[in-house]
Enzyme design. Structure first.
Site, PDB file in Angstrom:
ATOM      1  N   ASN A 128       0.813  -1.213   0.000  1.00 50.33           N
ATOM      2  CA  ASN A 128       0.000   0.000   0.000  1.00 50.33           C
ATOM      3  C   ASN A 128       0.846   1.263   0.000  1.00 50.33           C
ATOM      4  OD1 ASN A 128       0.678  -0.894   2.737  1.00 50.33           O
ATOM      5  ND2 ASN A 128      -0.454   0.888   3.433  1.00 50.33           N
ATOM      6  N   HIS A 129       2.136   1.159   0.327  1.00 52.35           N
ATOM      7  CA  HIS A 129       3.016   2.330   0.303  1.00 52.35           C
ATOM      8  C   HIS A 129       3.603   2.571  -1.081  1.00 52.35           C
ATOM      9  CE1 HIS A 129       3.629   3.671   4.578  1.00 52.35           C
ATOM     10  NE2 HIS A 129       2.990   2.519   4.778  1.00 52.35           N
ATOM     11  N   HIS A 245       2.207  -6.504   5.245  1.00 54.06           N
ATOM     12  CA  HIS A 245       1.516  -5.309   5.746  1.00 54.06           C
ATOM     13  C   HIS A 245       1.503  -5.236   7.276  1.00 54.06           C
ATOM     14  CE1 HIS A 245      -0.993  -1.797   5.738  1.00 54.06           C
ATOM     15  NE2 HIS A 245      -1.916  -2.400   6.455  1.00 54.06           N
ATOM     16  N   HIS A 247       3.193  -5.400  10.743  1.00 57.76           N
ATOM     17  CA  HIS A 247       4.598  -5.195  11.088  1.00 57.76           C
ATOM     18  C   HIS A 247       5.086  -6.051  12.246  1.00 57.76           C
ATOM     19  CE1 HIS A 247       5.575  -1.155   8.939  1.00 57.76           C
ATOM     20  NE2 HIS A 247       4.841  -1.952   8.183  1.00 57.76           N
TER      21      HIS A 247
END
Length: 704
Positions: A128-129, A245, A247
């Site tokens: 998503n980053h 995703h 962490h």
């Protein structure tokens, strides 16, 4: 989980697994700026020393959607250093690579390229980053893929139906079907799973002989009703899921009791948030696969900056802290200093056995001061640890629990008051904030045309992807669609009836979520196309400025008008003067031979002006549907203007025949000039080179 006896024979795959590397995180920080690059080198060094068959990344290789040149350069440097060489690759690709990499100009795996010498292939999905965005839907991984240093897979171009085609790998007698799905907004993917629109394709031959490995980058923990992907949504024929995703490091495979597959969550390789999940020791995994059996070996990362975290609840120490004591704040500060010193001692002892670990640790002390206590100065406290801690400004975090009362206010039971976790408020996203705002806002600022969901996604695109025209294009698209709806319904031109029809139309769109997604996608496509046009126009404008400067240097200046000292804001005002004072512009030919006064005025080709539609209300738009023969001439004039701001004849976006028609039309209407333009709502005095979100918000309110 089955084990493997012989791990290095010709039938065993060795795969290095990592996720969420976040290259470029805090790259400008003088202490932590190089942490991500150092750890990435360590990961690739482990891959080289263990002679793995390939590296599998689970998304978020980059922290930013548009990484800096330093970040891209460091990444390319590491990939070239560790992944290129003469060691042969021992496995082969059996699937159709044109399907696996259909979005690439080079649809084949990089180690099969005759121009490259790859010893360790890397397969990665996007997160998503670093997800694809922009007019061409490109991401940073596409740059690495085009350079032949990485294989980007798991990309889906459709938001209505997803067919996941695996990359089929074979080494000896072991066959792996590698599935991948890059990051998709969780709510959208959740809805697609519910509607059975996600299909994982399987090999036609001997489908039970394949080891099925799936890489996904979504929320695993539940952050909302649909803001995550339940493990039960995934197919039960999968053997192992590598989940990116999240962490927190949970790399040891854990079996799902319902679907019977195993889930491995490697976690991030760098601390990006000072939360409890990030305090867990960071690992990568070395996966061995032979036949249908597998074994995961954890490898601790030695270059990760150590992170120690502790919580303090002041109310749990009544013998030490009394809120009525005037010196209680000094006592709390001294107590916090003792805790920080203790964490620093633990970090120093941990570092003694690992010289590769960075010297300054990350320290986080969360203090719950509920119960009448007052916080002390965090900035003054942090000054004492500037040279000992990597995050001196974030050492102390004060918070208070919010208490929820029971519904029966008459009989309160203070022992049953429920405290809300402090981390709960950290999961809000931009869409949630927009939705909450409009749900609690006053009636006069409520949305009457747009939906909260559509506006939230547009704001999300504006914030995360820097799509500056996202909100404006969504407003314009919804306005045009509503106008067409009213025209088809042939509603009477009464404000009450129009408002009622608009309200019904809005409610029907809110129920049809797929149609609303399509509207948002169309608006985003327009925004990206608009940005591409702006780039072309800016380039053409730059060429024109250079030409104008050269012409003015030769003495070809406007007669009767003083020379402008700059080409900044004065350009917008000069356009207004051009329409009002056409006589003053008549003597300037700009090297165009026999162009007359009127044709010189209209020699600049303009993009079709959409200002009237943007500022038009529903009532005005509805009334404008009726023909007005008295305004035909001025209407055709205003629509023929194309905003290009270029004086060069060879830079023309429209055909020559159309330009000649516009020149003649402008000549016949030059006497009306500014009056005609003002009557049609064309404002040449405003420079709208950059998008103003507050201005767009005001515009959207006027369209209600």
């Amino acid at each position: 989980m089955s084990t493997i006896n012989s791990q290095d024979d010709e039938d065993t795959f060795k795969i290095l697994i990592a996720t969420d590397i976040h290259l470029g995180y805090l790259e400008k920080d003088p202490v932590r700026g190089n942490d991500t690059f150092v750890t990435f080198n360590e990961i690739l060094d482990h891959a080289q020393k263990n002679e793995v068959d390939f590296v599998l990344l689970g998304g978020d290789l980059f922290h930013e959607n548009k990484p800096s040149r330093k970040t891209v350069h460091s990444c390319l440097e590491s990939l070239r250093k560790y992944c290129m060489g003469d060691r042969p690759v021992q496995f082969e690709i059996l699937s159709d690579q044109a399907v696996n990499f259909h979005y690439s100009k080079f649809p084949w795996v990089n180690y099969q390229d005759r121009n490259l010498n790859i010893s360790i292939p890397i397969f990665s999905i996007h997160g998503n980053h670093d997800d694809p965005t922009g007019a061409d839907a490109l991401c940073a991984l596409d740059i690495l893929s085009c350079a032949g240093l990485l294989n980007h897979f798991g990309r889906s171009n459709s938001v209505e139906k997803i067919d996941i085609s695996p990359i089929l790998l074979r080494k000896g007698r072991t066959k792996i079907a590698l599935y991948g799905l890059g990051a998709i907004p969780d709510e959208r993917l959740y809805r697609m799973f519910v509607n059975k629109q996600v299909t994982m394709l399987r090999p036609k031959e001997d489908e039970d002989s394949w080891f099925n490995l799936f890489v996904i980058h979504q929320n695993r923990s539940k952050h909302g009703a649909t803001n995550y992907i339940p493990e039960q949504f995934l197919d039960d024929f999968i053997n192992l899921v590598v989940w990116g995703h999240e962490h927190e490091c949970k790399i040891a495979p854990f079996q799902n009791e319902q679907q019977h597959f195993y889930v491995s969550q490697p976690g991030s390789s760098v601390v990006t948030s000072l939360s409890p999940g990030e305090a867990v020791k960071k690992h990568i995994g070395l996966l061995h696969v032979k036949g249908k059996k597998m074994k995961m070996h954890k490898i601790a990362l030695e270059t990760v900056r150590t992170f120690h975290m502790e919580d303090i609840v002041l109310a749990d120490h009544p013998d030490l802290f009394n809120p009525d004591n005037p010196k209680v704040t000094q006592a709390i500060q001294a107590f916090c200093m003792e805790k920080v010193e203790l964490m620093l001692d633990n970090a120093e002892r941990e570092r003694l056995g690992n010289p590769r670990q960075p010297e300054k640790p990350l320290i986080r002390l969360r203090v719950d001061y509920t119960g009448g206590f007052e916080p002390f100065s965090v900035h003054r406290f942090s000054q004492k640890y500037m040279d000992r801690v990597a995050n001196p400004k974030d050492i102390i975090h004060f918070f208070r629990h919010r208490e929820q009362k029971e519904k029966n206010d008459s009989d309160l039971n203070f022992g049953k008051l429920v405290s809300r976790p402090a981390s709960e408020g950290m999961t809000l996203r931009v869409e949630d904030l927009v939705k909450q705002y409009f749900q609690t806002a006053e009636k006069k600022v409520q949305l009457s045309l747009l939906t909260e969901r559509g506006m939230g996604e547009a704001v999300q695109e504006f914030v995360d992807k820097e799509e500056k025209d996202a909100i404006e294009e969504l407003v314009k698209f919804q306005l045009e669609k509503t106008q067409r709806f009213l025209k088809e319904r042939r509603t009477d031109a009464e404000e009450e009836k129009i408002d009622e029809e608009v309200r019904k139309f809005r409610e029907s769109r809110k129920k049809n979520t797929e149609e609303e997604d399509e509207e948002v996608r169309e608006a985003m496509t327009r925004a990206r196309a608009h940005r591409s046009e702006d780039a072309i126009l800016v380039a053409a404008s730059s060429d024109e400025e250079l030409m104008d400067t050269g012409m003015k240097g030769t003495g070809d200046s406007d007669d009767g008008l003083p020379a402008a000292p700059s080409r900044g804001r004065a350009r917008g005002r000069a356009r207004g003067v051009r329409g009002q004072n056409s006589t003053a512009r008549g003597s300037s030919r700009r090297g165009r031979g026999s162009i007359t006064q009127e044709s010189a005025t209209s020699s600049r080709t303009y993009k079709p002006v959409s200002v009237p539609a943007k500022n038009m209300s529903i009532m005005d738009a509805f009334k404008s549907l009726k023909p007005e023969p008295t305004l035909n001439s001025s209407k055709s004039y205003s629509e023929d203007i194309i905003y290009d701001d270029s004086d060069l004849e060879d830079i023309s976006i429209v055909p020559t025949s159309k330009v000649n028609q516009r020149l003649s039309a402008t000549s016949s209407l030059s006497k009306r000039g500014s009056q005609s333009q003002t009557s049609r709502g064309v404002d040449f005095e405003s420079d709208e080179d950059e998008f103003d979100p507050f201005k767009s918000t005001a515009t959207s309110r006027r369209t209600k």
